[in-house]
Design a protein around this motif. Structure first.
Motif, mmCIF file in Angstrom:
data_model
loop_
_atom_site.group_PDB
_atom_site.id
_atom_site.type_symbol
_atom_site.label_atom_id
_atom_site.label_comp_id
_atom_site.label_asym_id
_atom_site.label_seq_id
_atom_site.Cartn_x
_atom_site.Cartn_y
_atom_site.Cartn_z
ATOM 1 N N SER A 54 0.819 -1.630 -0.071
ATOM 2 C CA SER A 54 -0.155 -0.446 0.043
ATOM 3 C C SER A 54 0.968 1.613 0.173
ATOM 4 O O SER A 54 0.688 2.036 -0.805
ATOM 5 C CB SER A 54 -0.941 -0.232 1.055
ATOM 6 O OG SER A 54 -0.214 0.319 1.937
ATOM 7 N N ALA A 55 2.245 1.257 0.562
ATOM 8 C CA ALA A 55 2.744 2.518 0.541
ATOM 9 C C ALA A 55 4.541 1.860 1.002
ATOM 10 O O ALA A 55 4.675 0.737 1.037
ATOM 11 C CB ALA A 55 2.930 3.195 1.842
ATOM 12 N N LEU A 167 -0.623 2.935 -3.121
ATOM 13 C CA LEU A 167 -1.461 3.731 -3.697
ATOM 14 C C LEU A 167 -0.343 5.450 -3.345
ATOM 15 O O LEU A 167 -0.605 6.526 -3.590
ATOM 16 C CB LEU A 167 -1.741 4.765 -1.690
ATOM 17 C CG LEU A 167 -2.408 3.567 -0.821
ATOM 18 C CD1 LEU A 167 -2.344 3.555 0.298
ATOM 19 C CD2 LEU A 167 -3.774 3.031 -1.458
ATOM 20 N N THR A 170 0.115 4.971 -10.028
ATOM 21 C CA THR A 170 -0.635 4.042 -10.486
ATOM 22 C C THR A 170 -0.126 3.441 -11.265
ATOM 23 O O THR A 170 -0.631 1.957 -11.414
ATOM 24 C CB THR A 170 -1.669 4.942 -11.735
ATOM 25 O OG1 THR A 170 -0.476 5.247 -12.738
ATOM 26 C CG2 THR A 170 -2.293 5.578 -11.059
ATOM 27 N N GLN A 173 -1.657 -0.965 -10.533
ATOM 28 C CA GLN A 173 -2.529 -1.048 -10.950
ATOM 29 C C GLN A 173 -2.897 -1.383 -12.498
ATOM 30 O O GLN A 173 -3.120 -2.295 -13.196
ATOM 31 C CB GLN A 173 -3.855 0.190 -10.934
ATOM 32 C CG GLN A 173 -4.080 0.369 -9.545
ATOM 33 C CD GLN A 173 -4.537 1.483 -9.407
ATOM 34 O OE1 GLN A 173 -3.879 2.604 -9.444
ATOM 35 N NE2 GLN A 173 -6.522 1.956 -9.816
ATOM 36 N N THR A 191 1.442 -0.539 8.563
ATOM 37 C CA THR A 191 0.053 -0.289 7.716
ATOM 38 C C THR A 191 -1.091 0.228 8.775
ATOM 39 O O THR A 191 -1.636 -0.373 9.191
ATOM 40 C CB THR A 191 -0.072 -1.543 6.399
ATOM 41 O OG1 THR A 191 1.114 -2.336 6.315
ATOM 42 C CG2 THR A 191 -0.732 -1.656 5.400
ATOM 43 N N GLU A 194 -7.069 1.748 7.011
ATOM 44 C CA GLU A 194 -7.790 2.125 6.326
ATOM 45 C C GLU A 194 -6.954 1.933 4.970
ATOM 46 O O GLU A 194 -7.458 2.015 3.649
ATOM 47 C CB GLU A 194 -7.683 3.707 6.025
ATOM 48 C CG GLU A 194 -7.909 4.327 5.680
ATOM 49 C CD GLU A 194 -9.393 5.700 6.235
ATOM 50 O OE1 GLU A 194 -9.429 6.564 5.755
ATOM 51 O OE2 GLU A 194 -8.681 6.064 7.050
ATOM 52 N N GLN A 195 -5.561 1.830 4.879
ATOM 53 C CA GLN A 195 -4.428 2.277 3.514
ATOM 54 C C GLN A 195 -4.715 0.503 3.076
ATOM 55 O O GLN A 195 -4.477 0.481 1.820
ATOM 56 C CB GLN A 195 -3.026 2.648 4.386
ATOM 57 C CG GLN A 195 -2.654 3.593 4.235
ATOM 58 C CD GLN A 195 -0.869 3.671 5.198
ATOM 59 O OE1 GLN A 195 -1.062 2.911 6.176
ATOM 60 N NE2 GLN A 195 0.036 4.207 4.567
ATOM 61 N N LYS A 198 -8.017 0.248 1.080
ATOM 62 C CA LYS A 198 -7.768 1.134 0.317
ATOM 63 C C LYS A 198 -7.619 0.963 -1.290
ATOM 64 O O LYS A 198 -7.317 0.563 -1.813
ATOM 65 C CB LYS A 198 -7.133 2.689 -0.036
ATOM 66 C CG LYS A 198 -7.305 3.480 -0.962
ATOM 67 C CD LYS A 198 -8.288 3.557 -1.285
ATOM 68 C CE LYS A 198 -8.653 5.101 -2.293
ATOM 69 N NZ LYS A 198 -9.348 5.799 -3.135
ATOM 70 N N ALA A 199 -5.898 0.062 -0.462
ATOM 71 C CA ALA A 199 -4.897 -0.686 -1.928
ATOM 72 C C ALA A 199 -5.372 -1.845 -2.434
ATOM 73 O O ALA A 199 -5.698 -1.992 -3.614
ATOM 74 C CB ALA A 199 -3.522 -1.307 -0.971
ATOM 75 N N LEU A 202 -8.164 -0.397 -5.143
ATOM 76 C CA LEU A 202 -7.608 0.429 -6.270
ATOM 77 C C LEU A 202 -7.743 -1.506 -6.516
ATOM 78 O O LEU A 202 -7.565 -1.080 -7.905
ATOM 79 C CB LEU A 202 -6.099 0.578 -5.893
ATOM 80 C CG LEU A 202 -6.518 2.326 -5.399
ATOM 81 C CD1 LEU A 202 -5.302 3.300 -4.613
ATOM 82 C CD2 LEU A 202 -7.605 2.723 -5.721
#
Length: 233
Positions: A54-55, A167, A170, A173, A191, A194-195, A198-199, A202
């Motif tokens: 995610s990050a 996150l 792009t 993705q 992590t 929420e992260q 969201k990941a 996406l």
């Protein structure tokens, strides 16, 4: 040996534990992830696997590298591709040059068999990022990338793609549609829920095949060792 060289060697040892300490509990967890991936596809074999997070700093590159090692140890001909064209690290992990790589192949300046480097792990090849381009997302979504995947499948049994965090940009993705499956790496205690959600959102919105999640840096209470847990989505 200079202190900087010692630190670099220690960092590599930590990152490539499946190669340097194959009997360790962590290496066994990587083999478990490999097995779960192989059993995840009922009708078709998973040959290309995208690894993302995610990050930044959650361990996706370390996970990708060790997965590549355990697949190679199984006798598969494996290609680890550094598709993080913004902050590439695979060449550091394997102590390889990054003067050429994926971007050179995509821009038709080199052939795949020239750019992919055979490592000292039998059956394992690395395609580093090459020079960082001004347009990473466009390159990864190009016709050249689609054609390159066809070459990957002709030359290798398993392709592991190390991609940027979901996150942040792009890129992941864009590539997820080209891969047979995707693994999302999250870091225990780092992590945010929420992260992670969201990941996942996406990735699923990009119609990728999300194979599961790797929980990284989870400490075991008894011996304070790290382990990895692979869970389904």
């Amino acid at each position: 040996m200079a202190p900087k060289d010692k630190k670099k060697k220690l960092d590599t040892k930590r990152k490539l534990i499946a190669k340097l300490n194959p009997q360790s509990p962590i290496s066994e967890q990587y083999r478990t992830i490999r097995t779960n991936i192989q059993f995840s596809a009922v009708d078709s074999e998973v040959r290309s696997i995208m690894v993302t997070s995610s990050a930044p700093g959650e361990g996706k590159s370390t996970t990708a590298a060790n997965l590549a090692v355990v697949f190679a140890q199984q006798g598969k001909r494996v290609l680890l591709v550094d598709a993080d064209l913004r902050k590439p690290t695979v060449h550091y992990t394997f102590n390889l040059p990054n003067t050429f790589g994926l971007t050179n192949v995509l821009t038709k300046r080199m052939e795949l068999n020239e750019a992919a480097i055979e490592t000292d792990e039998k059956n394992l090849f690395v395609l580093s990022s090459g020079p960082i381009p001004p347009n990473p997302a466009e390159l990864l979504g190009s016709k050249s990338m689609t054609e390159l995947f066809e070459q990957f499948y002709q030359e290798f049994d398993v392709i592991i793609m190390d991609t940027p965090p979901v996150l942040a940009v792009t890129d992941a993705q864009i590539l997820s549609n080209s891969c047979d499956g995707t693994i999302l790496v999250i870091s225990s205690g780092k992590t945010e829920t929420e992260q992670a959600l969201k990941a996942k959102e996406l990735l699923t919105s990009a119609s990728c095949n999300l194979l599961g999640v790797v929980l990284n840096n989870k400490k075991m209470p008894k011996n304070d060792q790290y382990y990895y847990y692979y869970g389904n989505k």
